[in-house]
Design an enzyme around this catalytic site. Structure first.
Site, PDB file in Angstrom:
ATOM      1  N   HIS A  16      30.253  67.532  75.729  1.00  0.00           N
ATOM      2  CA  HIS A  16      29.144  66.587  75.622  1.00  0.00           C
ATOM      3  C   HIS A  16      28.835  66.031  77.004  1.00  0.00           C
ATOM      4  O   HIS A  16      29.732  65.559  77.711  1.00  0.00           O
ATOM      5  CB  HIS A  16      29.519  65.452  74.684  1.00  0.00           C
ATOM      6  CG  HIS A  16      29.798  65.879  73.274  1.00  0.00           C
ATOM      7  ND1 HIS A  16      28.808  65.966  72.316  1.00  0.00           N
ATOM      8  CD2 HIS A  16      30.948  66.261  72.658  1.00  0.00           C
ATOM      9  CE1 HIS A  16      29.342  66.372  71.169  1.00  0.00           C
ATOM     10  NE2 HIS A  16      30.645  66.562  71.355  1.00  0.00           N
ATOM     11  N   THR A  99      22.271  64.914  73.017  1.00  0.00           N
ATOM     12  CA  THR A  99      21.191  64.520  72.118  1.00  0.00           C
ATOM     13  C   THR A  99      20.059  63.933  72.953  1.00  0.00           C
ATOM     14  O   THR A  99      20.251  62.911  73.614  1.00  0.00           O
ATOM     15  CB  THR A  99      21.683  63.455  71.116  1.00  0.00           C
ATOM     16  OG1 THR A  99      22.815  63.960  70.411  1.00  0.00           O
ATOM     17  CG2 THR A  99      20.590  63.101  70.125  1.00  0.00           C
ATOM     18  N   ASP A 144      21.846  64.267  65.787  1.00  0.00           N
ATOM     19  CA  ASP A 144      22.806  63.244  65.359  1.00  0.00           C
ATOM     20  C   ASP A 144      22.699  63.038  63.854  1.00  0.00           C
ATOM     21  O   ASP A 144      21.594  62.935  63.302  1.00  0.00           O
ATOM     22  CB  ASP A 144      22.509  61.933  66.089  1.00  0.00           C
ATOM     23  CG  ASP A 144      23.651  60.931  65.971  1.00  0.00           C
ATOM     24  OD1 ASP A 144      24.009  60.572  64.835  1.00  0.00           O
ATOM     25  OD2 ASP A 144      24.171  60.508  67.015  1.00  0.00           O
ATOM     26  N   GLY A 174      27.818  63.406  65.866  1.00  0.00           N
ATOM     27  CA  GLY A 174      27.729  62.021  65.449  1.00  0.00           C
ATOM     28  C   GLY A 174      28.850  61.613  64.512  1.00  0.00           C
ATOM     29  O   GLY A 174      29.735  62.398  64.188  1.00  0.00           O
ATOM     30  N   GLU A 204      35.938  66.991  60.657  1.00  0.00           N
ATOM     31  CA  GLU A 204      36.564  66.106  61.644  1.00  0.00           C
ATOM     32  C   GLU A 204      37.435  65.044  60.987  1.00  0.00           C
ATOM     33  O   GLU A 204      38.356  64.526  61.612  1.00  0.00           O
ATOM     34  CB  GLU A 204      35.489  65.421  62.482  1.00  0.00           C
ATOM     35  CG  GLU A 204      34.677  66.344  63.358  1.00  0.00           C
ATOM     36  CD  GLU A 204      33.657  65.578  64.168  1.00  0.00           C
ATOM     37  OE1 GLU A 204      34.019  65.088  65.258  1.00  0.00           O
ATOM     38  OE2 GLU A 204      32.510  65.441  63.720  1.00  0.00           O
ATOM     39  N   ASP A 280      35.640  68.723  75.041  1.00  0.00           N
ATOM     40  CA  ASP A 280      34.933  67.743  74.222  1.00  0.00           C
ATOM     41  C   ASP A 280      34.310  66.677  75.119  1.00  0.00           C
ATOM     42  O   ASP A 280      33.124  66.723  75.401  1.00  0.00           O
ATOM     43  CB  ASP A 280      35.884  67.130  73.181  1.00  0.00           C
ATOM     44  CG  ASP A 280      35.161  66.371  72.078  1.00  0.00           C
ATOM     45  OD1 ASP A 280      33.934  66.523  71.954  1.00  0.00           O
ATOM     46  OD2 ASP A 280      35.832  65.646  71.324  1.00  0.00           O
TER      47      ASP A 280
END
Length: 341
Positions: A16, A99, A144, A174, A204, A280
């Protein structure tokens, strides 16, 4: 081993943008804020109390990232620096995700946000090329879970419009406790129809059972995390050989798995299931791609040849075209030959 792993050309598929911003980059961007801005003292206090032993203590870093990246110039700067940070870590192919957002500073539209990301990428690649360094960088635009279908469709349209500039896929991200895949499924169907690849943050948390089934019914090209895959879901992932973007440090520090040894990588990888080691949020979790490879080498006793093979197999799961895949494979093959492995 770390020196060997740093030289090894690696692939990063789950990173990200905002979570990959280092604290040093935040400090540099904060320097442009007025001396009397409360952000200076607040960030100093954050760094004083932040501990990787407490999930809640370091997650606040995102607030400072967003606070200092509300302009096109700042987004361009962090995109450039994140690419350079990954290359310094030995990453030869990178898929960054973010995003799209707007409404702060001079960010008048989500397209301007994407433009800034892509401009920063080109800045980094030009600097690397001047040093004789080859690297490929592609982008994934994230939807998201909190957002409406209309917002998701807008993001997909943006991704499609920028495919020729290096956008290769879309992602669902998200808070996993908010929303559900089905409400955004039409957007992902539209993306797939346009030729984009799809990766989904999946399983997750333990309570995502039905949402996970809904995602698997769609058939993603890759899975992010997959921490709580079990039973029918696990069987389907294995049967369909869906690659898993594995984020060891993120999962252990975030306390969704108890230890490296008990991480699901241990089960999937040694069953021959496709797994790709990823960071990540390297800025948030203070990790690196070398560190993730090192964790696997140390805890699962893999050899130099095993690590090269892990990197080489990762190329099979990238979202770029076959020409790019072959170019990346060639870099890893050249390294393998030079190391006589």
């Amino acid at each position: 081993m770390d020196a060997f792993l740093r030289r090894l050309p690696k692939v990063e598929l789950h990173a990200h943008l905002n979570g990959s911003v280092s604290r040093e980059t935040i400090r540099q961007l904060l320097a442009a804020h007025p001396p009397d801005s409360p952000l200076h003292a607040e960030f100093a206090e954050f760094e004083r109390q932040c501990s990787l032993e407490s999930f809640s203590s370091f997650f606040g870093l995102f607030r400072f990232v967003y606070a200092v990246t509300g302009t096109k110039a700042a987004i361009r700067a962090i995109a450039k620096q994140v690419v350079l940070d990954f290359e310094a870590d030995g990453c030869t192919y990178l898929e960054l995700r973010s995003t799209p957002r707007c409404g702060t500073g001079d960010l008048g539209s989500k397209q301007e946000y994407v433009d800034a990301c892509l401009a920063g990428t080109q800045d980094a690649l030009q600097e690397l090329a001047a040093r004789g360094v080859a690297m490929d960088v592609k982008w994934i635009l994230s939807l998201d879970r909190r957002h409406s279908l209309e917002a998701g469709l807008d993001t997909v349209d943006l991704a499609v419009a920028n495919m020729h500039r290096g956008v290769v896929g879309v992602d669902l991200c998200g808070d996993p406790e908010v929303g559900g895949f089905l409400q955004l499924k039409p957007a992902f169907s539209k993306a797939r129809a346009a030729g984009l690849k799809v990766t989904l943050h999946m399983a997750e948390i333990e309570s995502q059972g039905q949402d996970t089934i809904d995602m698997l019914d769609f058939g993603p090209d890759r899975i992010g995390h997959g921490t709580f895959l079990s039973g029918e879901s696990r069987d389907r992932v294995i049967r369909d050989a869906i690659p898993i973007e594995v984020c060891l440090s993120s999962n252990v520090i975030g306390m969704t798995v108890p230890s490296i040894e008990e991480h699901h990588f241990n089960h999937f990888h040694f069953q021959g299931h496709p797994c790709v080691l990823c960071t990540d949020d390297r800025g948030v979790f203070a990790c690196s791609l070398v560190h993730e490879y090192s964790l696997v080498e140390k805890h699962f006793r893999l050899s130099h040849a095993d690590m090269v093979q892990l990197a080489l197999k990762s190329v099979d799961y990238i979202f770029a075209d076959n020409e790019t895949k072959q170019r990346v494979r060639s870099r890893i093959d050249a390294f393998k030959a030079a190391e006589a492995l």
